[in-house]
Design a protein around this motif. Structure first.
Motif, PDB file in Angstrom:
ATOM      1  N   MET A 338       0.826  -1.213   0.000  1.00 41.37           N
ATOM      2  CA  MET A 338       0.000   0.000   0.000  1.00 41.37           C
ATOM      3  C   MET A 338       0.861   1.264   0.000  1.00 41.37           C
ATOM      4  N   TYR A 339       1.968   1.262   0.724  1.00 42.44           N
ATOM      5  CA  TYR A 339       2.831   2.448   0.741  1.00 42.44           C
ATOM      6  C   TYR A 339       3.528   2.643  -0.603  1.00 42.44           C
ATOM      7  N   ARG A 340       3.795   1.543  -1.309  1.00 40.53           N
ATOM      8  CA  ARG A 340       4.336   1.693  -2.656  1.00 40.53           C
ATOM      9  C   ARG A 340       3.275   2.293  -3.574  1.00 40.53           C
ATOM     10  N   ALA A 341       1.998   1.904  -3.342  1.00 39.48           N
ATOM     11  CA  ALA A 341       0.909   2.477  -4.136  1.00 39.48           C
ATOM     12  C   ALA A 341       0.804   3.980  -3.904  1.00 39.48           C
ATOM     13  N   LYS A 342       1.005   4.425  -2.671  1.00 40.60           N
ATOM     14  CA  LYS A 342       0.949   5.862  -2.360  1.00 40.60           C
ATOM     15  C   LYS A 342       2.007   6.634  -3.146  1.00 40.60           C
ATOM     16  N   ARG A 343       3.186   6.021  -3.268  1.00 41.00           N
ATOM     17  CA  ARG A 343       4.263   6.722  -3.961  1.00 41.00           C
ATOM     18  C   ARG A 343       4.019   6.827  -5.463  1.00 41.00           C
ATOM     19  N   LEU A 344       3.131   5.970  -5.976  1.00 43.64           N
ATOM     20  CA  LEU A 344       2.842   5.989  -7.412  1.00 43.64           C
ATOM     21  C   LEU A 344       1.846   7.083  -7.789  1.00 43.64           C
ATOM     22  N   GLY A 345       1.117   7.614  -6.822  1.00 48.10           N
ATOM     23  CA  GLY A 345       0.155   8.671  -7.128  1.00 48.10           C
ATOM     24  C   GLY A 345      -1.228   8.334  -6.605  1.00 48.10           C
ATOM     25  N   ILE A 346      -2.244   9.028  -7.143  1.00 48.00           N
ATOM     26  CA  ILE A 346      -3.615   8.916  -6.634  1.00 48.00           C
ATOM     27  C   ILE A 346      -4.311   7.684  -7.223  1.00 48.00           C
ATOM     28  N   GLY A 347      -5.035   6.959  -6.369  1.00 46.82           N
ATOM     29  CA  GLY A 347      -5.891   5.878  -6.829  1.00 46.82           C
ATOM     30  C   GLY A 347      -5.157   4.701  -7.425  1.00 46.82           C
ATOM     31  N   LYS A 348      -4.101   4.222  -6.752  1.00 51.11           N
ATOM     32  CA  LYS A 348      -3.305   3.115  -7.281  1.00 51.11           C
ATOM     33  C   LYS A 348      -3.471   1.853  -6.429  1.00 51.11           C
TER      34      LYS A 348
END
Length: 360
Positions: A338-348
């Motif tokens: 989930m924290y990697r998803a945050k670094r990718l941007g919105i809604g990942k």
């Protein structure tokens, strides 16, 4: 496709039951109280000696041995048995009936045991077993009134005992219903998040543990963190933030299947345990629906809001392959994703990999 399942009902579906072994409890009480009754009745027989009292003492001793035998059987049994429960319930009242038949007036000090058996059956096993115990007691009393000399001469006493057993059983049945309802309410409260009505962390642990113990080939855990929630709280206050969480919880419940579990871990973190997802594409189909649901929330109490989600997805089969079959490991892996998803941007959405199961 949306499915209308209120979050309250979803939480109730996963309420847990306390782990007890009522059959072992009952068998242990047969031994302990059977021995106590034997000692007490032997004292009575010594104070008021008679052939009948001696016979009753032998039957009580037989009951104590029977209690030890049932305890031995229950301890060695691999699982509960409905047939064994019915047989032992009938045997309890039948052996007491044998003592009352053998002793007549000398056995009257044992009458309280009729109600002890009723209480034990009802409080441990419920109304069906209570009904079996009550029916056996009535049959025993009728047989005594028809064929045992003392009881035949005192049929009003037999009638009073029968009516007392029926009344006690009816009252116990009502009490069992009320206690069962109260226990279910307590279980719901303990397993439910009070704000959203979803399952809480404790209930989720039990759900995930059961899923890990069963087939995990088509199950995934989705850890959802709301981006932008802090800004809503800071701008409009906690009341609006709570309403946003409630609204999102309702959307989650509607967009998942009845067999799926939806939980709130706390704060703005939610979990979906999704079943019947064969691959990552199926998981992404669910997460796309979650992202779309959040995009549809543009206002709360006529206040404009903008929230999205970062989702860490963990296939339980991956956790099993990594040898990490417990909720803490699965949540940790999903949290890292989930924290990697945050670094990718919105809604990942990002999937947990093998390295995410490694301990820190």
């Amino acid at each position: 496709m949306e499915h209308a399942h209120p979050p309250e009902r979803r939480a109730y579906a996963f309420a847990w039951a306390q782990h007890r072994h009522p059959e072992r409890e009952q068998a242990t009480l047969r031994v302990v109280l059977g021995a106590c009754v034997l000692i007490a009745y032997c004292c009575y027989a010594w104070l008021f000696p008679s052939r009948d009292a001696s016979m009753v003492a032998r039957i009580v001793a037989l009951y104590a041995c029977y209690g030890a035998l049932t305890l031995l059987v229950v301890n060695r049994a691999s699982s509960p048995s409905q047939t064994r429960l019915v047989v032992t319930t009938i045997a309890d009242q039948a052996l007491l009936g044998a003592a009352l038949a053998a002793g007549g007036a000398s056995a009257l000090p044992l009458l309280w045991v009729v109600f002890w058996f009723l209480i034990g059956s009802g409080c441990r096993y419920g109304k069906r077993t209570l009904a079996v115990s009550c029916a056996t007691a009535i049959a025993v009393i009728v047989a005594l009134a028809l064929w045992q000399p003392w009881w035949r001469a005192n049929r009003p006493a037999a009638l009073g005992l029968a009516l007392s057993a029926i009344a006690a059983s009816v009252y116990l049945g009502v009490l069992v219903d009320r206690l069962g309802s109260a226990n279910r309410d307590l279980a719901r409260q303990a397993s439910t998040d009070p704000l959203t009505g979803l399952a809480n962390r404790y209930a989720l642990k039990r759900i995930v543990d059961r899923a890990m113990a069963a087939s995990v080939a088509d199950t995934a855990l989705l850890l959802i963190d709301l981006d932008g929630f802090k800004e809503v709280n800071d701008t409009y206050g906690h009341a609006v933030g709570d309403m946003l969480l409630q609204q999102f919880a309702q959307l989650l419940a509607r967009r998942t299947h009845a067999s799926d579990a939806v939980a709130r871990l706390g704060g703005d973190e939610f979990v979906v345990l999704a079943h019947r997802v064969r691959d990552r594409d199926a998981v992404l189909s669910i997460t796309e629906g979650i992202h779309a649901a959040l995009a549809s929330i543009t206002s709360v109490q006529e206040r404009q809001v903008s929230v999205s989600a970062s989702i860490g997805a963990c296939m339980l089969s991956s956790a099993a392959q990594a040898g990490r079959a417990d909720m803490s490991a699965v949540l940790r892996a999903a949290d890292r994703a989930m924290y990697r998803a945050k670094r990718l941007g919105i809604g990942k959405t990002v999937f947990a990999e093998a390295r995410d199961f490694e301990a820190n």
